[in-house]
Scaffold this motif. Sequence first.
Motif, short mmCIF file in Angstrom:
data_model
loop_
_atom_site.label_atom_id
_atom_site.label_comp_id
_atom_site.label_asym_id
_atom_site.label_seq_id
_atom_site.Cartn_x
_atom_site.Cartn_y
_atom_site.Cartn_z
N ASN A 91 -10.24 5.97 -5.49
CA ASN A 91 -11.00 5.43 -6.63
C ASN A 91 -10.81 3.93 -6.81
O ASN A 91 -11.38 3.34 -7.73
N ASN A 92 -10.01 3.31 -5.95
CA ASN A 92 -9.74 1.88 -6.08
C ASN A 92 -11.01 1.06 -5.82
O ASN A 92 -11.76 1.33 -4.89
N ASP A 93 -11.21 0.06 -6.66
CA ASP A 93 -12.43 -0.75 -6.58
C ASP A 93 -12.61 -1.46 -5.24
O ASP A 93 -13.74 -1.73 -4.82
N ILE A 94 -11.52 -1.78 -4.59
CA ILE A 94 -11.63 -2.52 -3.33
C ILE A 94 -12.38 -1.73 -2.26
O ILE A 94 -12.98 -2.29 -1.36
N LEU A 95 -12.36 -0.42 -2.40
CA LEU A 95 -13.02 0.43 -1.41
C LEU A 95 -14.54 0.43 -1.58
O LEU A 95 -15.26 0.94 -0.74
N LYS A 96 -15.01 -0.18 -2.67
CA LYS A 96 -16.45 -0.31 -2.89
C LYS A 96 -17.01 -1.53 -2.16
O LYS A 96 -18.23 -1.72 -2.10
N LYS A 97 -16.10 -2.35 -1.63
CA LYS A 97 -16.52 -3.58 -0.95
C LYS A 97 -16.34 -3.43 0.55
O LYS A 97 -15.65 -2.53 1.03
N ASN A 98 -16.95 -4.33 1.29
CA ASN A 98 -16.75 -4.36 2.74
C ASN A 98 -15.47 -5.13 3.05
O ASN A 98 -15.32 -6.28 2.65
N ILE A 99 -14.57 -4.48 3.75
CA ILE A 99 -13.29 -5.09 4.08
C ILE A 99 -13.41 -5.81 5.43
O ILE A 99 -13.74 -5.19 6.44
N SER A 100 -13.15 -7.10 5.40
CA SER A 100 -13.34 -7.91 6.61
C SER A 100 -12.07 -8.11 7.41
O SER A 100 -12.10 -8.21 8.64
N GLU A 101 -10.93 -8.16 6.71
CA GLU A 101 -9.67 -8.44 7.41
C GLU A 101 -8.49 -7.92 6.62
O GLU A 101 -8.49 -7.94 5.39
N ILE A 102 -7.50 -7.44 7.33
CA ILE A 102 -6.24 -7.00 6.71
C ILE A 102 -5.09 -7.70 7.42
O ILE A 102 -4.99 -7.67 8.65
N ILE A 103 -4.25 -8.33 6.63
CA ILE A 103 -3.13 -9.10 7.18
C ILE A 103 -1.82 -8.55 6.65
O ILE A 103 -1.64 -8.40 5.44
N ALA A 104 -0.91 -8.23 7.55
CA ALA A 104 0.42 -7.75 7.15
C ALA A 104 1.29 -8.95 6.78
O ALA A 104 1.46 -9.87 7.58
N LEU A 105 1.82 -8.95 5.56
CA LEU A 105 2.72 -10.02 5.11
C LEU A 105 4.16 -9.72 5.51
O LEU A 105 5.00 -10.62 5.55
N LYS A 106 4.43 -8.45 5.76
CA LYS A 106 5.75 -8.03 6.22
C LYS A 106 5.56 -7.17 7.46
O LYS A 106 4.63 -6.39 7.55
N GLN A 107 6.46 -7.33 8.41
CA GLN A 107 6.43 -6.49 9.60
C GLN A 107 7.81 -5.87 9.80
O GLN A 107 8.81 -6.59 9.82
N PRO A 108 7.87 -4.54 9.90
CA PRO A 108 9.17 -3.91 10.14
C PRO A 108 9.75 -4.37 11.47
O PRO A 108 9.03 -4.55 12.45
N THR A 109 11.05 -4.60 11.47
CA THR A 109 11.73 -4.92 12.72
C THR A 109 12.04 -3.62 13.46
O THR A 109 11.69 -2.54 13.00
N LYS A 110 12.68 -3.73 14.61
CA LYS A 110 13.06 -2.54 15.37
C LYS A 110 14.00 -1.68 14.53
O LYS A 110 15.02 -2.16 14.02
N ILE A 111 13.65 -0.42 14.37
CA ILE A 111 14.43 0.50 13.53
C ILE A 111 15.13 1.51 14.41
O ILE A 111 14.51 2.12 15.28
N THR A 112 16.42 1.72 14.17
CA THR A 112 17.18 2.65 15.00
C THR A 112 17.97 3.63 14.14
O THR A 112 18.37 3.32 13.03
N GLY A 113 18.20 4.81 14.72
CA GLY A 113 19.11 5.80 14.14
C GLY A 113 18.57 6.49 12.90
O GLY A 113 17.55 6.12 12.32
N LYS A 114 19.30 7.54 12.49
CA LYS A 114 18.90 8.31 11.31
C LYS A 114 18.98 7.48 10.04
O LYS A 114 18.28 7.75 9.07
#
Length: 200
Positions: A91-114
């Motif tokens: 129901n979010n309003d942004i989904l009513k628009k055309n999305i042109s680009e998505i940019i990740a501001l954070k990127q997970p680093t290599k994750i290891t172990g439980k």
Amino acid sequence: MDKKRSNNKKNKYNKNKNNDNSNNKKDNNRNNDEKDEEECDILESVGLKSTFYNDQINRYFAKYYLNKGEPNEQYIFIHSNGIIMCGIGSNNDILKKNISEIIALKQPTKITGKSKHGAHYLSPNEYIMQIKTDDNNTINYCPKLKGKLLEINQNIIKTPKLLKESPEKNGFICLIQQDPGDLEKLKENLGKPENLNIKY
């Protein structure tokens, strides 16, 4: 003399046997340590690489919503193993628009172990993604949770329209893991999940 020689052989055998057991334990501990340091496949762990993708969402995630039915609706889906999937509600309003680009501001680093070593720890007011629309609007997305950022959905970055076409499934934004105590408080604050047939 023969009896003494026999006893010496037994003692030597027992000593070697104990050494073997000790070495086996060391090897097992080393293998466990190495296993704990293996890189985690987070998507695999919650069934999001499964061919039954949608069934995994419906069956193993308890579905909660923030601002349900409002223009800024977001969701928090909690897997039976405690991993949280976050994204923008249908129901979010942004989904009513055309999305042109998505940019990740954070990127997970290599994750290891439980214990998910190496994961970036999010604060509740931290933005992790920018969503740009054709009318030059930019929306900064914040999951509003604290915890370890395990995964950013690379598919919506490569194919932005996926966010609009399947916001609560293939178009999810991120996966987060909270400490057990924080997760229990979150569930209490969110109340009863909307899908009551969830299997834990």
